[in-house]
Scaffold this motif. Structure first.
Motif, short mmCIF file in Angstrom:
data_model
loop_
_atom_site.label_atom_id
_atom_site.label_comp_id
_atom_site.label_asym_id
_atom_site.label_seq_id
_atom_site.Cartn_x
_atom_site.Cartn_y
_atom_site.Cartn_z
N SER A 31 -12.25 3.88 1.79
CA SER A 31 -11.67 3.45 2.82
C SER A 31 -10.81 4.58 2.72
O SER A 31 -10.03 5.04 1.84
CB SER A 31 -11.56 2.37 3.28
OG SER A 31 -12.57 1.46 3.59
N ALA A 32 -10.01 4.27 4.11
CA ALA A 32 -8.85 5.77 4.64
C ALA A 32 -7.21 4.58 4.13
O ALA A 32 -7.78 3.21 4.29
CB ALA A 32 -8.61 5.65 5.56
N LEU A 33 -6.12 5.13 3.06
CA LEU A 33 -4.92 4.38 2.69
C LEU A 33 -4.89 3.74 3.83
O LEU A 33 -4.57 4.53 4.95
CB LEU A 33 -3.98 4.65 1.34
CG LEU A 33 -3.04 4.47 1.17
CD1 LEU A 33 -3.89 2.81 0.42
CD2 LEU A 33 -2.54 5.14 0.84
N ILE A 34 -3.93 2.60 3.69
CA ILE A 34 -3.62 1.81 5.71
C ILE A 34 -2.68 1.84 5.45
O ILE A 34 -2.09 0.65 4.21
CB ILE A 34 -4.02 0.31 5.83
CG1 ILE A 34 -5.52 0.66 6.50
CG2 ILE A 34 -3.53 0.34 6.88
CD1 ILE A 34 -6.43 -0.11 6.23
N THR A 92 -9.39 1.18 0.13
CA THR A 92 -8.58 1.96 0.28
C THR A 92 -7.40 2.89 -0.97
O THR A 92 -7.14 3.75 -0.59
CB THR A 92 -7.87 1.53 1.23
OG1 THR A 92 -7.05 0.90 0.19
CG2 THR A 92 -8.18 0.36 2.09
N SER A 101 0.80 -1.53 0.10
CA SER A 101 -0.33 -0.05 0.01
C SER A 101 0.67 1.59 0.03
O SER A 101 0.15 2.28 -0.47
CB SER A 101 -0.77 -0.12 1.15
OG SER A 101 -0.21 0.05 2.61
N LEU A 139 -9.31 -3.97 -0.41
CA LEU A 139 -8.56 -3.69 -0.39
C LEU A 139 -8.41 -2.69 -1.20
O LEU A 139 -8.35 -1.26 -0.55
CB LEU A 139 -7.05 -4.16 0.57
CG LEU A 139 -7.08 -4.45 1.71
CD1 LEU A 139 -5.60 -5.07 1.65
CD2 LEU A 139 -6.98 -3.76 3.10
#
Length: 206
Positions: free
Chosen positions: A193-196, A136, A101, A133
């Motif tokens: 969603s927020a990038l992790i 994200t 990511s 995912l």
């Protein structure tokens, strides 16, 4: 023995090859995706030599804003950069592991995510994890274009289900008769969603 991904691209030199036919199908969907929003932010996962995007971007000046191609192979990354310069297309080629990511920090949220040539080269569980995912990496309403072969056991029905479960709506699924490839197009219909950072999406298995 691991695949030589630079050598793998030689099949594009034959316009009648299955890889060239898949390229044309992906490019057609890229054109549609870029038409949805002027100045779209674009990310290409395992971009190779950038063929999915560069020709289309050259046809449509201003269709995209920030563009990042993520490619680990040094020769392919160099070829992508040279092709972009020759076509006078402004983009970033990041030589990095597309399965992490962190390679997308600063390039997301993206309006168009291209994942061509990814899902056929990793494990089924990694495909599922990557699909789940993908929000994200996405901006609201983002389009994801992906490919996968349909050889037995055909994973594409499960991939399409995973996209639905991850909050995407299917826009198209191209599965030409006489070919094994397929091209899917999904659009995010839930809040992204927020990038992790530090998250592993996938690793190539060949």
């Amino acid at each position: 023995m691991s695949t030589d991904w630079h050598e793998w691209h030689l099949a594009y030199d034959d316009p009648e090859s299955a890889l060239s036919r898949r390229l044309r199908a992906v490019q057609a969907r890229v054109r549609e995706g870029l038409a949805l929003s002027a100045g779209a932010r674009v990310v290409s996962i395992c971009a190779g030599q950038g063929r999915d995007l560069i020709e289309v971007l050259a046809e449509r000046p201003g269709a995209a804003g920030q563009v990042r191609l993520v490619e680990l192979d040094e020769r392919n990354a160099a070829a992508a950069g040279a092709a972009a310069r020759a076509a006078r297309v402004e983009l970033e080629v990041l030589r990095a592991d597309a399965g992490l990511s962190d390679s997308y920090i600063g390039a997301t949220p993206a309006d168009l995510v291209v994942a061509a040539g990814v899902f056929g080269n990793t494990t089924d569980s990694a495909v599922e994890r990557t699909v789940r995912l993908l929000p994200t990496l996405c901006a609201p309403g983002a389009t994801v274009i992906w490919t996968r072969h349909r050889r037995e056991p055909d994973l594409t029905p499960r991939i399409r289900e995973w996209f639905t479960e991850a909050g995407f709506a299917e826009h198209a699924f191209d599965a030409p008769s006489g070919d094994h490839f397929s091209v899917g197009v999904h659009r995010l219909i839930v809040a992204p969603s927020a990038l992790i950072p530090g998250t592993r999406l996938f690793e190539f298995s060949r």
